[in-house]
Design an enzyme around this catalytic site. Structure first.
Site, short mmCIF file in Angstrom:
data_model
loop_
_atom_site.label_atom_id
_atom_site.label_comp_id
_atom_site.label_asym_id
_atom_site.label_seq_id
_atom_site.Cartn_x
_atom_site.Cartn_y
_atom_site.Cartn_z
N VAL A 218 0.85 -1.19 0.00
CA VAL A 218 0.00 0.00 0.00
C VAL A 218 0.88 1.25 0.00
O VAL A 218 0.45 2.33 0.38
CB VAL A 218 -0.98 0.02 1.20
CG1 VAL A 218 -2.06 -1.03 1.04
CG2 VAL A 218 -0.24 -0.16 2.52
N ARG A 220 4.03 2.34 -2.75
CA ARG A 220 4.12 2.76 -4.14
C ARG A 220 4.47 1.55 -5.01
O ARG A 220 5.21 0.66 -4.59
CB ARG A 220 5.18 3.86 -4.32
CG ARG A 220 4.74 5.23 -3.83
CD ARG A 220 3.59 5.77 -4.68
NE ARG A 220 3.15 7.10 -4.28
CZ ARG A 220 2.14 7.34 -3.44
NH1 ARG A 220 1.51 6.33 -2.88
NH2 ARG A 220 1.80 8.58 -3.16
N ASP A 244 -2.33 -2.60 -3.80
CA ASP A 244 -3.18 -1.44 -4.06
C ASP A 244 -2.48 -0.48 -5.02
O ASP A 244 -3.12 0.42 -5.56
CB ASP A 244 -3.50 -0.69 -2.75
CG ASP A 244 -4.43 0.48 -2.99
OD1 ASP A 244 -5.54 0.25 -3.54
OD2 ASP A 244 -4.07 1.62 -2.67
N GLU A 249 0.63 2.68 -13.38
CA GLU A 249 -0.79 2.82 -13.04
C GLU A 249 -1.45 3.71 -14.09
O GLU A 249 -0.90 4.76 -14.43
CB GLU A 249 -0.96 3.46 -11.65
CG GLU A 249 -0.53 2.56 -10.52
CD GLU A 249 -0.72 3.21 -9.16
OE1 GLU A 249 -1.27 4.34 -9.09
OE2 GLU A 249 -0.33 2.60 -8.15
N HIS A 268 -5.43 1.58 -6.44
CA HIS A 268 -4.87 2.71 -5.69
C HIS A 268 -5.96 3.50 -4.97
O HIS A 268 -6.06 4.72 -5.08
CB HIS A 268 -4.07 3.62 -6.61
CG HIS A 268 -3.04 4.45 -5.89
ND1 HIS A 268 -1.90 4.91 -6.47
CD2 HIS A 268 -3.00 4.91 -4.60
CE1 HIS A 268 -1.19 5.62 -5.60
NE2 HIS A 268 -1.84 5.63 -4.46
#
Length: 307
Positions: A218, A220, A244, A249, A268
């Site tokens: 959780v 990067r 996450d 991304e 995220h």
């Protein structure tokens, strides 16, 4: 003190609602495509495009920037000389900790596997108890890599499970780190993205984690070397991963991580709650009142810190 804020109803209320107003502050509002003219002492940065962000950072007279994010990798190197940067860890820390715990419980109870079976309309009851692979978190060995605000919140949430918990920080020696990893059932990554942390979880580190552990990220996405993670999953070195955050991304549709049965991916959203914007405006109000009353607000980013 003139301050530029996001043009959202919750932030507009800081000027129009008496019980939420900030006396002595001249509040102006920006949106993508519109940045108010003139000087400003501070900018509260959130939900801004790169172009709008750059225009805000060029505001004449700027003395400080508050980014209402926990991470600062998107802005740290863009802050003009002499301008102080603040972040908002406390806005996100509890929700991120809850998300990490939810991921750990998902892994322990196999919710991801049963959800997949549900999509197949399959009653996936294990033939034997030992075959189930289901465990509780009680007395689990948990390593929190990046033991700051989020880590302390997660430590509180884990207390009822009586886990064995170790925290890794930049002050932890390599031998101490390896000792913690060698006995871990869960390794939770809470690190920011910095030159010191990019790719920090590689094949060597994954090989030091106790075989069969779960990895929860959780922090990067670029903390993990993706191909090394997939290799560790295929070899059984890791039982699974809760992600996450990914790199890049959004995760491309053809990325092999999507097909990994024991990888749980969320987009995220660890810090997302329905009241996030309201809480962000409330934090901003407290921040501005601290300035008005001569107190140093929380969240000053210290450039010498690694993580």
């Amino acid at each position: 003190m003139r301050v530029l804020l996001p043009d959202l109803p919750e932030f507009r209320a800081l000027r129009t609602t008496s019980e939420r107003s900030v006396p002595g502050c001249d509040l102006a509002y920006y949106a993508d495509g519109h940045v108010p003219d003139g000087e400003a002492t501070g900018v509260v940065l959130w939900f801004a495009s790169a172009e709008t962000r750059d225009r805000l950072l060029a505001t004449p007279g700027l003395k400080w920037v508050l980014t209402l994010t926990a991470g600062i990798d998107h802005i740290r190197n863009l802050i003009p000389p002499g301008v102080q940067l603040y972040n908002a860890n406390r806005l996100h820390e509890r929700a991120v900790a809850v998300h990490a715990l939810a991921g750990m419980l998902t892994a322990a109870r196999g919710f991801h596997r049963f959800r997949d079976a549900q999509a197949r309309r399959e009653w996936a009851s294990p033939k034997t108890i030992s075959e189930s692979g289901l465990v509780s978190l009680d007395r689990a060995r948990v390593v929190l890599w990046g033991f700051g605000h989020i880590g302390r919140n997660l430590e509180d949430l884990l207390r009822p499970f009586d886990v064995f918990l170790n925290g890794i920080s930049s002050a932890t020696t390599d031998s101490e780190r390896d000792e913690f990893l060698e006995t871990a059932d869960f390794v939770v990554l809470l690190l920011p993205s910095t030159p010191d942390t990019v790719g920090i979880v590689n094949a060597d580190i994954l090989g030091r984690i106790r075989r069969g552990a779960w990895l929860v990220n959780v922090g990067r996405g670029n903390l993990i070397v993706r191909d090394d993670l997939i290799a560790a999953l295929h070899s059984g070195q890791l039982s699974g991963a809760v992600l996450d955050v990914t790199d890049p991304e959004p995760l491309p549709q053809d990325d092999p991580l999507w097909a990994e049965e024991n990888v749980v991916i969320t987009p995220h959203i660890a810090s997302t709650t329905t009241d996030l914007v309201y809480r962000g405006a409330s934090l901003t109000r407290d921040f501005l009142i601290d300035f008005q009353q001569g107190r140093e607000p929380e969240g000053l980013v210290e450039s010498w810190r690694k993580y």
